[in-house]
Design a protein around this motif. Structure first.
Motif, short mmCIF file in Angstrom:
data_model
loop_
_atom_site.label_atom_id
_atom_site.label_comp_id
_atom_site.label_asym_id
_atom_site.label_seq_id
_atom_site.Cartn_x
_atom_site.Cartn_y
_atom_site.Cartn_z
N TYR A 277 0.84 -1.19 0.00
CA TYR A 277 0.00 0.00 0.00
C TYR A 277 0.88 1.25 0.00
O TYR A 277 1.92 1.27 0.66
N LYS B 50 -5.98 8.96 -6.13
CA LYS B 50 -5.06 8.03 -6.78
C LYS B 50 -3.98 8.72 -7.63
O LYS B 50 -2.85 8.25 -7.69
N GLN C 215 -1.31 8.49 -5.19
CA GLN C 215 -1.74 8.07 -3.85
C GLN C 215 -1.67 9.22 -2.84
O GLN C 215 -1.13 9.08 -1.74
N GLU D 132 -9.59 6.22 -3.21
CA GLU D 132 -9.77 4.99 -2.46
C GLU D 132 -9.59 5.27 -0.97
O GLU D 132 -9.06 6.32 -0.58
N ILE E 224 -8.03 3.78 2.59
CA ILE E 224 -7.09 2.83 3.19
C ILE E 224 -7.11 3.03 4.70
O ILE E 224 -6.96 4.16 5.19
N ARG F 121 -7.55 -2.05 2.48
CA ARG F 121 -8.32 -1.16 1.63
C ARG F 121 -9.80 -1.38 1.89
O ARG F 121 -10.23 -2.51 2.06
#
Length: 235
Positions: free
Chosen positions: A55, A164, A184, A216, A218, A234
């Motif tokens: 990650y 992202k 990220q 996303e 995490i 995730r």
């Protein structure tokens, strides 16, 4: 080149078969001329291992903002987090680009061989904690239902809202007249105290441009006595 590509493919497959994980936390800035290679490396690693147990989180710090260019993603909270790691690891001064893997070891973010060796070492370790995350969007907030197991006495759950990728046209500072690519990018980081309950719901404020395709979530558990990352998932 063909040999390197083949080697990387095999390496990626070996990592995904292991039980451990690697959480890479990059500290970077648009105002730092040595940061773009590290940003690019994190993008490369993220693309390689996006479906595995590796990650990437990129924190844009704010201490470069007074050097001629203000990073649009910078956040003083991320600078504080980097200082906290300096205390955990008994290392100073802080610097960019710095990559910290599993809260235990740091690397110069642009040194690919060292970073990859750090990943290989991290994923060979046993996972100490498990996380389950379920998310529901409600207006401008994200409701995160969490359940954790195997935490230490002084643990916190961190929930990162991650963009992202993005590009920035830098007009001043060390990277003047360059278009930088970022990967990220941590846009929001919220922590939950796990001393009282191992199960609950956290509400996380979402950035204005949030959408499911480009972002996303995490979540990771950190031992706040040592800084070690105990588990990551995730949503």
């Amino acid at each position: 080149m063909l040999f390197l590509l083949t080697g990387n493919t095999i390496y990626s497959q070996n990592i995904s078969d292991k039980k451990g994980f690697a959480l890479l936390e990059l500290y970077t800035s648009e105002g730092c001329s040595s940061c773009p290679p590290a940003d690019d490396l994190m993008g490369k690693i993220q693309n390689e291992y996006k479906d595995s147990n590796v990650y990437v989180l990129a924190y844009h710090v704010d201490y470069w903002d007074k050097q001629g260019w203000k990073d649009i993603f910078s956040n003083a909270d991320f600078t504080k987090r980097q200082y906290d790691y300096a205390e955990f690891m008994k290392k100073s001064p802080i610097y960019t680009p710095q990559v910290i893997i599993n809260g235990k070891a740091d690397y110069i973010g642009s040194q690919e061989t060292s970073v990859r060796n750090g990943i290989k070492s991290a994923v060979s370790k046993t996972v100490l904690a498990n996380i389950n995350l379920e998310t529901t969007q409600k207006d401008t907030n994200l409701l995160v239902n969490y359940t954790v197991e195997g935490t230490s006495k002084n643990s916190r759950l961190f929930i990162a809202v991650v963009q992202k990728s993005a590009k920035s046209n830098v007009k001043r500072g060390e990277n003047a007249h360059r278009v930088l690519s970022h990967y990220q990018i941590v846009r929001q980081l919220q922590s939950v105290d796990l001393n009282k309950t191992k199960k609950g719901t956290a509400s996380v404020h979402l950035p204005k441009n949030f959408n499911k395709q480009d972002f996303e979530i995490i979540g990771f558990i950190q031992d706040m006595n040592s800084g070690a990352i105990l588990g990551v998932k995730r949503a």
